[in-house]
Every structure is written in structure tokens, then in C-alpha cells.
Write an enzyme that holds these catalytic residues in place. Structure first.
Site, PDB file in Angstrom:
ATOM      1  N   CYS A  19      -8.871  -7.713   0.849  1.00 17.26           N
ATOM      2  CA  CYS A  19      -8.048  -6.561   1.205  1.00 17.26           C
ATOM      3  C   CYS A  19      -8.861  -5.392   1.719  1.00 17.26           C
ATOM      4  O   CYS A  19      -8.333  -4.519   2.375  1.00 17.26           O
ATOM      5  CB  CYS A  19      -7.193  -6.139   0.024  1.00 17.26           C
ATOM      6  SG  CYS A  19      -5.984  -7.403  -0.361  1.00 17.26           S
ATOM      7  N   THR A  29       0.830  -1.207   0.000  1.00 17.11           N
ATOM      8  CA  THR A  29       0.000   0.000   0.000  1.00 17.11           C
ATOM      9  C   THR A  29       0.862   1.254   0.000  1.00 17.11           C
ATOM     10  O   THR A  29       0.679   2.162  -0.813  1.00 17.11           O
ATOM     11  CB  THR A  29      -0.929  -0.020   1.240  1.00 17.11           C
ATOM     12  OG1 THR A  29      -1.770  -1.172   1.147  1.00 17.11           O
ATOM     13  CG2 THR A  29      -1.777   1.227   1.328  1.00 17.11           C
ATOM     14  N   GLN A  79       1.210  -9.220  -6.092  1.00 16.42           N
ATOM     15  CA  GLN A  79       0.786 -10.627  -6.164  1.00 16.42           C
ATOM     16  C   GLN A  79       1.775 -11.493  -6.946  1.00 16.42           C
ATOM     17  O   GLN A  79       1.618 -12.719  -6.971  1.00 16.42           O
ATOM     18  CB  GLN A  79      -0.607 -10.738  -6.809  1.00 16.42           C
ATOM     19  CG  GLN A  79      -1.743 -10.189  -5.957  1.00 16.42           C
ATOM     20  CD  GLN A  79      -2.094 -11.086  -4.770  1.00 16.42           C
ATOM     21  OE1 GLN A  79      -1.680 -12.240  -4.682  1.00 16.42           O
ATOM     22  NE2 GLN A  79      -2.847 -10.557  -3.825  1.00 16.42           N
ATOM     23  N   ASN A  96      -5.670  -9.331  -8.000  1.00 14.35           N
ATOM     24  CA  ASN A  96      -5.698 -10.116  -6.769  1.00 14.35           C
ATOM     25  C   ASN A  96      -6.979 -10.923  -6.592  1.00 14.35           C
ATOM     26  O   ASN A  96      -7.011 -11.895  -5.860  1.00 14.35           O
ATOM     27  CB  ASN A  96      -5.478  -9.211  -5.543  1.00 14.35           C
ATOM     28  CG  ASN A  96      -6.273  -7.939  -5.616  1.00 14.35           C
ATOM     29  OD1 ASN A  96      -6.124  -7.152  -6.547  1.00 14.35           O
ATOM     30  ND2 ASN A  96      -7.140  -7.743  -4.643  1.00 14.35           N
ATOM     31  N   HIS A 101       4.184 -10.171   2.895  1.00 15.91           N
ATOM     32  CA  HIS A 101       3.250 -11.196   3.389  1.00 15.91           C
ATOM     33  C   HIS A 101       2.552 -11.982   2.293  1.00 15.91           C
ATOM     34  O   HIS A 101       1.815 -12.921   2.587  1.00 15.91           O
ATOM     35  CB  HIS A 101       2.245 -10.584   4.372  1.00 15.91           C
ATOM     36  CG  HIS A 101       1.217  -9.683   3.783  1.00 15.91           C
ATOM     37  ND1 HIS A 101      -0.096 -10.056   3.666  1.00 15.91           N
ATOM     38  CD2 HIS A 101       1.281  -8.421   3.304  1.00 15.91           C
ATOM     39  CE1 HIS A 101      -0.794  -9.048   3.149  1.00 15.91           C
ATOM     40  NE2 HIS A 101       0.028  -8.050   2.918  1.00 15.91           N
ATOM     41  N   SER A 126       5.362  -6.871  -1.572  1.00 16.43           N
ATOM     42  CA  SER A 126       4.924  -6.946  -0.183  1.00 16.43           C
ATOM     43  C   SER A 126       5.291  -8.303   0.404  1.00 16.43           C
ATOM     44  O   SER A 126       5.019  -9.338  -0.214  1.00 16.43           O
ATOM     45  CB  SER A 126       3.403  -6.745  -0.138  1.00 16.43           C
ATOM     46  OG  SER A 126       2.944  -6.914   1.178  1.00 16.43           O
TER      47      SER A 126
END
Ligand SMILES: Cc1ncc(COP(=O)(O)O)c(C=O)c1O
Length: 377
Positions: A329, A72, A180, A152, A202, A200
Site C-alpha cells: 500500500c 483511505t 481487509q 494487511n 478493490h 473498500s
């Protein structure tokens, strides 16, 4: 019985190797990377090693990698910085970007009076490249194109190489949200002109709250967050050292295992898809380019059944199976998905996103099909 986690597009379990790499940075090597004493130097060395790993993974140089608090922030930094500092007055995007891109673009449209144009999408959600070129040709305004690599919710892949080349032809900046796809597909910024891309931790078995932004070395934007000048002044704040180490390890691991994990996950997804087709031949359909260029970890399934989508998810959850309806999300809220709406999925269909990881097993997927049979009988 152990729960079955089929929501790996929302987040993934931390890999044990990542955990092991991170642990020393909580208590032993706790230094602040900006400190000049031994503890600080040791943290700095680890942070820079992680930066080198990530740079290597995408063909960048370490100076082009900036750590952020996640995808983000990386996307916000790129989009807002480009408009503010690079004279951009028009953005071309799509109607199915992640909320952090979509809402950044909307905020720029409101606050900075930026013109926003939407590229046409095909039935899978893939950007129409002819239309993109037409939009670019139609205006002399300095333009930023922001289009995600993989959606996503449905997993459709955009051809970011072709998009980058079109942007180059029209002298536009190109930002792509690769949250992704980092660690799942090969990405090499030396092969095509990308100005910004994001990642990202995670989403690839790394920790939450850490991500990165790649900024091409010829681009200079000002920070979103001011302070002590960390991350070469693009992102102030004491670095999330353990997170950075975890992200670096997760990227390294994903890269070294990419062919194996890809094969494993693809086989799981194909098996699950086949079982659904056998067991629910008349009530299911799929979203995205399922048989074509799609993310192999995502299978978005529509059920034409007299049960509400949230009830379907709820019953699966009660049975120990975690899935997602549309995108998780938006804080897990069960509001209609703008992606499915944009793709013309009839609202009467109940959509569930199943997303897989190499930790899943065939047995788990068979149990999920059995449970669906029970719920939908
Ligand atoms: C495509 C995409 N972009 C951006 C994000 C946001 O990343 P983060 O959760 O690291 O802020 C997500 C997931 O949450 C995503 O799926």
C-alpha cells in the site's frame, strides 16, 4: 504461461459478475443521481439499492452508509471528523495500523494537539485488551480508539467485539478499519457498539476508487470534502455511480459466497503453508497468528536466506508470480515495513506476503513452491 497472482491483500481482480453489473452504468444509465429527470432517477435508484445491499451486509441502516473514494478517504473522514466535531482530544491506536490511519493520527497529533497513546501488542500484533482498558481508565479526556480488524501485512485479527465493549464501558468512540475483512468475515454493527467502520471495493473483487464509511446514526460529523452536498452532505462530489454499483455487487457476491470462498481459500493457504514447511523446513517462519485468529487470505513468510527480499520478489515476478514484501500500500516502495519492525521480526529475515483468492488453484501454488526451490537452492 498465465501469471500467478498471489497479492490479493493489495488488490483483487474484478469479479465478472461485478463487471456485468457495472457495465450499463457507463453508457446506458449514465445519469447524474442528483438530476430529477429519468436518467438521474434511474442512477439514483441504483445507487440507493447498492447502499441498501451494503447496509444489510453489516446490519446497518442505509442512512448510516456513506460512499467515499476508498478506504483511505473513509478512514480520514472518520478520524479527522471525530477529533474536529466530537470533542475528542486523545486517540488510542496501535503501531501497525495502515498508513492512512497512522498518518491521519500523526497529522491530528501535530495539527490539533491531540494526545496519542499506543496500545501494547502481543507477538502476533493483536491489541492487548487489558492494556487498552488501563489506557482508557487512566484519563478523562474524550477518547477515540482506532484499531484495525485485520492487519494487511500479517493478517492478525483483532477482537473488535471485545474492543467495542471496552470502548463502550469507558464512553470512548470506536473506529475500526475493516478494509481487509468486509466480505470475508461476518460483521454486524447491531451486535456491538461500533461508531465507524470502513470498506473498500478493490479488496473484495470490486472496483478501485470506491469505498464506504459506516457512521453510527447517533453520530454527526462534518465533511472532509465540501461541495454540492451529496451523500447527505458528508461527502460532496457527483457520485461514482458505476463504482458504487460495483461495490454493492461485490459485497452482495462476497456475502452469498462467504462460506464457500472461505473454505476454498483456507484450503489453498493450508496447502501452501504445508508445502513450504516440507520444502524449506529450516529457513522459514511465519508472522501473525497463523494457526489461530488470522485472516485466511494472508500468509506472511520469513525466509532466512542469503538473498535480498526485493531480489526474491523480483525473481518471482520474472517467473510470472506476483507477491508482495510487507505492504504494497505504500506505493509499492520497498522500504522497511514498520509492521514487521513493530512485531520484532529480525531485519535479516526476508519477508514475503502471499495472499490468496478463490481464483487461485493448488497447481499455481505448487508452481510457486517449485520456483522458490529454484531461487533459494
Ligand atoms: C487495512 C487497509 N486499510 C486501508 C486501505 C486503503 O484502502 P484504499 O486502497 O481503498 O484507499 C488498505 C489498502 O490499501 C488496507 O489494506
Amino acid at each position: 504461461m498465465k501469471r500467478i497472482y498471489l497479492d490479493n491483500a493489495a488488490t483483487t481482480a474484478l469479479a465478472p459478475e461485478v463487471m456485468e453489473a457495472m457495465l450499463p452504468f457507463f453508457m446506458e444509465q449514465f445519469g447524474n443521481p442528483s438530476s430529477i429527470h429519468a436518467e438521474g432517477r434511474s442512477a439514483r435508484a441504483a445507487v440507493e439499492k447498492s447502499r441498501r445491499n451494503i447496509a444489510k451486509a453489516i446490519g446497518a441502516s442505509p442512512a448510516e452508509i456513506f460512499f467515499t473514494s476508498g478506504g483511505t478517504e473513509a478512514n480520514n473522514t472518520a478520524l479527522k471528523g471525530t477529533v474536529r466535531d466530537l470533542g475528542v482530544s486523545r486517540i488510542i491506536t496501535s503501531s501497525i495500523e495502515h498508513a492512512c490511519v497512522r498518518n491521519s493520527v500523526l497529522s491530528l497529533e501535530r495539527g490539533e494537539a491531540v494526545q496519542v497513546d499506543f496500545v501494547r501488542l502481543d507477538a502476533f500484533g493483536r491489541a492487548d485488551l487489558v492494556h487498552l482498558a488501563e489506557l482508557l481508565a487512566a484519563s478523562d479526556k474524550k477518547t477515540l480508539v482506532t484499531l484495525m480488524h485485520s492487519n494487511n501485512e500479517v493478517g492478525t485479527l483483532n477482537d473488535i467485539v471485545a474492543i467495542a465493549r471496552i470502548c463502550e464501558q469507558y464512553n470512548a468512540f470506536f473506529h475500526t478499519d475493516t478494509v481487509q475483512t468486509i466480505g470475508y468475515f461476518e460483521i454486524d454493527v447491531t451486535k456491538y457498539p461500533i461508531h465507524f467502520l470502513s470498506g473498500s471495493g478493490h479488496k473484495l473483487h470490486g472496483p478501485k476508487g470506491i469505498g464506504f464509511l459506516y457512521v453510527n446514526k447517533n453520530i454527526h460529523i462534518a465533511p472532509l470534502i465540501d461541495g454540492g452536498g451529496q451523500e447527505r452532505s458528508l461527502r460532496s462530489g457527483t457520485e461514482n455511480v458505476s463504482g458504487i454499483i460495483g461495490l454493492g455487487k461485490a459485497v452482495e457476491l462476497a456475502l452469498s459466497q462467504m462460506p464457500n470462498w472461505r473454505e476454498q481459500i483456507t484450503a489453498l493457504r493450508n496447502h501452501f503453508k504445508k508445502e513450504l514447511e516440507i520444502n524449506f523446513p529450516t529457513i522459514i517462519s511465519f508472522n501473525g497468528d497463523v494457526e489461530g485468529k488470522n485472516h485466511y487470505k494472508v500468509l506472511s513468510v520469513n525466509f532466512d536466506a542469503p538473498v535480498a527480499a526485493d531480489m526474491l520478489m523480483f525473481k518471482l515476478d520474472l517467473a510470472g508470480i506476483s507477491v508482495s514484501g510487507g505492504s504494497a500500500c505504500s506505493s509499492g516502495a520497498l522500504k522497511g515495513s514498520s509492521v514487521l519492525l513493530a512485531l520484532g521480526v529480525p531485519t535479516k529475515l526476508k519477508t514475503i506476503r502471499f495472499s490468496f483468492s478463490h481464483y487461485n488453484t493448488r497447481e499455481e501454488l505448487d508452481r510457486t513452491v517449485d520456483k522458490l526451490k529454484e531461487i533459494l537452492k
